[in-house]
Design an enzyme around this catalytic site. Structure first.
Site: not given
Ligand code: NAG
Ligand code: NAG
Length: 962
Positions: A355, A359, A392, A395
């Site tokens: 999904g 990075n 994301e 993170h």
């Protein structure tokens, strides 16, 4: 990578399951990879030459256990910096027709233990021999004696190493530089440095992009490819004029400073990037494309959204750009930390297997997870985008910290993602929706004997990847629901202090409990035990309890909840006793919330007079199921029928889910579970409906090829008709969109179920919309929220004409979410020949992208007509599929699960066992466990049908009588 729950959203339920399962896997991917690697047999392997010819310079090992036979790196060398230059070619080599990249890498590492051997990961790279005749050169870095000479060099394919043997030992504490020049293929295999393709104005475009997690950085350049081997990366990309290069760090210079050169007669640009922070290889990213972008800045942080130019021109990145700032801001406040990078790039890729991937500084997404267009996208598409971005970015906020901190937070991100999404879209009720999307799903997995405790011993949880496993989906729900009870505010504040204090240290999660304990002590509100002991019952044993409440005696007991009561579970150090916080919704219980500490030691004073009821686990904050004595169940059923609003909607959903699962576990009768759906004629809320439909899906799977289907459809038609009428009135004859986010979801349920059970008004309505679209393809009159269900209903009712029209629209779709809806709906046709043709398309990447092949076959299998066709198809093609798609792009476990989930007869069981036997030589790859589970599940289904079919049939017949 994107976690779990949010992938399950209404209209794209099946998509959700397919992607969701994949994504959950990636959370614990590192741990899984390691455990798989550990499990592989350590057969000795002979190194091969990296340049493509045989070079027997490394002695062929005897049946031995050489360091290069092991999957884990020896702990003798520690990388510090990499300087990597890569040049992907976006046009194929005229002779070999291969897309390739060339590169050079210099890695500076420190020797921490004397050794004469250098092992560094390398996969599918061809090396150019250096002047010394070997695959690499070695020099001393930062002064000191000259580096020892290389004696031999070679590649070990199986364990993926470049191996260098030295004439003398490396010196402890000395730094060295290893330099290599290499070539790799820019394949369309979705892993490492790979290529994605798309058409723009009829022209084929290529993107060079990366997916390093879990262990594919070694496919891009030689590296110490384990998460703990963190280093600083200096990246340079060489690329054609007119293309743009992106990587983790900011392009250096004002915006972009490039040098012009000519390579192979082509004029190229050279883009260098600011060095990364010290980080793991799996967080690297390099991308070369001619994408467009939009940008904004938030307090000095540059936020950019990249996508195909056509998508950017159609403003499909605007929604993502608009929520990113507020979500980043939210996390800054939440963690009391500033965003650690100067930029936040997010990019939507036409080919991307997961999904999303977090990075560092350059988050990659599937197009459907980032691009939004109000003309095409549904509210569930929108929710998915907000949730994934939030996940994301959660993170990102951690990445500056050490790996321990980050790993601890991988699971934590799954929770805070909801907070971030809730902040961006406060009206959606995202936190309530997690009960359906998260808790119910986690329950389903954690109720199996094959579930796992979070660890057997606290001492075992030392390594980062174990901590991240600890905080997987299951554990987070558990820990969170108990922590909430302990004290939401206190725990949050302590968590922040803890994370900041221990960010750089070597600590284990138990320190967290100690800090919580301090907060509890200060708050003066005692708990029934030490935080450590309470949490251990949840963290160190698998599963969760069912709480049984006997309103006649006041006895409250707990026992381990298992979907299959016959299954054998391992002994637990806590004897399957949990310390459980219990909240009540009561009529006349005198007791406030209680803690249950033993299996049967709690008696609560309750005088429930007839007609009154007791309900536990208010708002489903606790991680357990609840069962009651029959009299209380009857009272609850009465309350649902007479005045369902007396019970909060989350608990109405929970009662249904608990009842169906208790019935599966044989704690209550299946008929009692079915009775919880009788009141639905009065229900208009999404959560209870969704819970009921989810649970009835199993009944469809078991009965949609039997005589039960007719009466079951008649019953559900009766139940759903009032809901359909409710939405017809609410939307003024389908002319406006319901205002509430959850109402929009439930409108999809109303139309989907009314049409599939054969309500004539529904079918007329839906076919009218679709015909009008076919008559004038330029104007699609179907409201985006309803498209998935309307397309499916219309294609199911139609024939080749409807199918071909939808296929044509699929090929032309300018936004991935629209293509996604059509791709799922194309599997709804009832025509076997269309389904077989569609199955053939799935193995042709020019028709169905590799990333979508598995899920398309699974869509077809979920159609009762398509299921046997898909089963024949994969049996027939197994070795082809396995050999062509064996890499990361094909999820064999999703495939096996999807195709066999209806299996419930002796004949199907035999077929499955035969399939396993026939393909033993080929193998099942990532589907090995799924084959075993499918066999087990088929047996369980056979049993369930034999026990339930007659009574269920009779109940549906009795309950549809006028
Ligand atoms: C690497 O070498 C092998 C063996 O000669 C060859 O088949 C392959 O195409 C080469 N790969 C690249 C990217 O040049
Ligand atoms: C936030 O961080 C600042 C500076 O590090 C500190 O002074 C402040 O106490 C922190 N606030 C909270 C709520 O922890």
């Amino acid at each position: 990578m994107g976690a779990k729950g949010f992938f399950i959203s209404k209209a794209v339920g099946v998509v959700g399951i397919v992607l969701g399962a994949g994504a959950v896997a990636t959370i614990i991917a590192l741990s899984v990879v390691y455990s798989q690697e550990k499990a592989k047999t350590d057969a000795p392997v002979a190194p091969t030459d990296g340049t493509g010819t045989t070079l027997p310079t490394v002695p062929t090992p005897a049946p031995s256990n050489e360091p290069w036979d092991k999957y884990r790196l020896p702990e003798s060398l520690v990388p510090e910096t990499y300087t990597v230059t890569l040049h992907p070619r976006l046009i194929p080599d005229p002779i070999t027709k291969l897309y390739i990249f060339t590169g050079t890498s210099h890695v500076v590492f420190k020797c921490v233990k004397e050794t004469q051997l250098i092992l560094i990961h390398s996969n599918k790279l061809n090396y150019t021999k250096a002047l010394n005749g070997f695959l690499a050169t070695l020099t001393t870095e930062g002064g000191g004696a000259p580096a020892p000479a290389i004696k031999s060099s070679g590649l070990v394919e199986k364990t993926q190493y470049l191996v260098l043997q030295l004439s003398d030992s490396l010196v402890k504490d000395q730094k060295y530089k290893l330099s290599t020049t290499f070539t790799g293929e820019l394949a369309d295999d979705l892993g490492g440095f790979y290529r994605s393709e798309y058409l723009e104005n009829g022209v084929k475009k290529i993107v060079a992009t990366t997916q390093m997690q879990p262990t594919d950085a070694r496919k891009a350049f030689p590296c110490f490819d384990e998460p703990a081997m963190k280093a600083i990366f200096h990246i340079t990309l060489v690329h054609a004029h007119g293309t743009r290069a992106l990587s983790n760090g900011m392009e250096t210079g004002e915006l972009i400073r490039t040098t012009d050169q000519t390579i192979d007669g082509m004029s190229v640009q050279v883009t260098t990037f600011e060095p990364t922070k010290k980080m793991s290889t799996y967080l690297l990213a390099f991308i070369v494309s001619d994408f467009g972008f939009i940008q904004t800045t938030l307090e000095g942080v540059l936020i950019r959204i990249f996508a195909r130019k056509a998508a950017i021109d159609a403003n499909q990145g605007e929604y993502a750009l608009s929520v990113t700032g507020p979500i980043l801001k939210f996390f800054e406040n939440y963690y009391n930390a500033t965003y650690p990078l100067p930029k936040s790039d997010q990019i939507a890729l036409p080919d991307f297997n997961a999904g999303a991937m977090e990075n560092w500084g350059l988050i990659t997404y599937r197009e459907t997870a980032l691009l939004y267009d109000a003309k095409y996208s549904s509210n569930s598409n929108k929710e998915r985008i907000a949730s994934i971005i939030s996940h994301e970015l959660a993170h990102m906020a951690f990445v500056k910290k050490s790996y321990h901190y980050m790993a601890l937070c991988v699971g934590f991100a799954s929770y805070v993602e909801y907070l971030g999404a809730d902040h961006a879209e406060p009206s959606w009720g995202v936190k309530d929706l997690t009960v359906l999307s998260d808790i119910h799903r986690v329950f389903a997995v954690d109720a199996l004997a094959s579930s796992h405790p979070l660890s057997s011993k606290a001492e075992d949880i030392q390594r980062p990847e174990q901590i991240s496993e600890l905080f997987d989906a299951i554990s987070y729900s558990k820990v969170q629901s108990t922590l909430t009870k302990i004290n939401n505010k206190v725990s949050l504040c302590i968590l922040q202090t803890y994370l900041n204090k221990f960010a750089y240290g070597n600590t284990v999660y138990t320190d967290l409990w100690d800090h919580l304990q301090m907060a509890v002590d200060e708050s003066g509100k005692p708990l029934p035990g030490r935080v450590h002991d309470i949490m251990n019952t949840w963290v160190l044993q698998m599963g969760f309890p069912v709480i049984t409440i006997d309103t006649a005696t006041g006895l409250v007991t707990q026992k381990h909840f298992l979907l299959d009561p016959e299954s054998n579970v391992e002994a637990s150090p806590y004897n399957y006793e949990w310390i459980v916080p219990i909240t009540w919704m009561k009529t006349n219980i005198n007791q406030p919330s209680i803690w249950l500490t033993k299996k049967s030691d709690t008696r609560v004073e309750m005088k429930v007079i007839s007609g009154q009821w007791v309900l536990a686990n208010l708002d489903t904050v606790g991680y357990y199921r609840v069962n009651y004595d029959m009299a209380n169940w009857e009272s609850l059923l009465n309350a649902l029928t007479s005045n369902h609003q007396d019970i909060p909607k989350i608990n109405r959903a929970q009662l249904i889910d608990d009842a169906f699962n208790l019935a599966r576990a044989k704690e209550i009768s299946t008929i009692l579970a079915l009775r919880t759906t009788q009141y639905l004629t009065k229900e208009t809320e999404y959560m209870p409906w969704e819970s009921a439909l989810d649970n009835l899906d199993f009944f469809y799977l078991m009965f949609d090829r039997s005589e039960v289907l007719g009466p079951m459809q008649a019953y559900l038609l009766k139940q759903v008709t009032p809901l359909f009428d409710h939405f017809r009135i609410l939307t003024v004859d389908w002319t406006i969109i319901p205002p509430g986010h959850m109402d929009q979801y439930n409108q999809v349920n109303a139309i989907g179920k009314a049409c599939s059970t054969g309500l004539p008004q529904c079918q007329t309505l839906v076919q009218g919309w679709f015909t009008s679209w076919m008559d004038n393809p330029a104007v699609n009159p179907i409201e985006p929220n309803l498209r998935s269900t309307v397309y499916c209903s219309a294609i199911a009712a139609g024939g080749a004409k409807e199918w071909d029209f939808a296929w044509d629209q699929f090929l032309k779709a300018s936004i991935a979410t629209e293509a996604e809806k059509l791709r799922a709906a194309l599997a709804c046709t009832k025509e076997p020949w269309l389904l077989n043709r569609y199955l053939e398309y799935t193995l042709n990447p020019s028709l169905i992208r590799k990333q979508d092949a598995t899920s398309t076959i699974v869509y077809i299998a979920s159609n009762v007509v398509g299921q046997p066709l898909a089963w024949d198809f994969i049996r027939d093609r197994w070795s082809y599929i396995f050999n062509q798609y064996g890499g990361g792009s094909f999820s064999f476990s999703n495939l096996i699960n999807g195709v066999t989930e209806r299996f419930s007869s002796k004949f199907e069981l035999q077929q499955l066992e035969q399939f396993k036997k026939d393909n033993e030589a080929v193998g099942f790859g990532s589907g090995t466990l799924a084959v075993e589970q499918a066999i087990e599940r088929t047996k369980a289904n056979m049993m369930w049908i034999s026990e339930n079919k007659q009574q269920v049939l009779k109940w549906f017949v009795d309950n549809t009588l006028p």
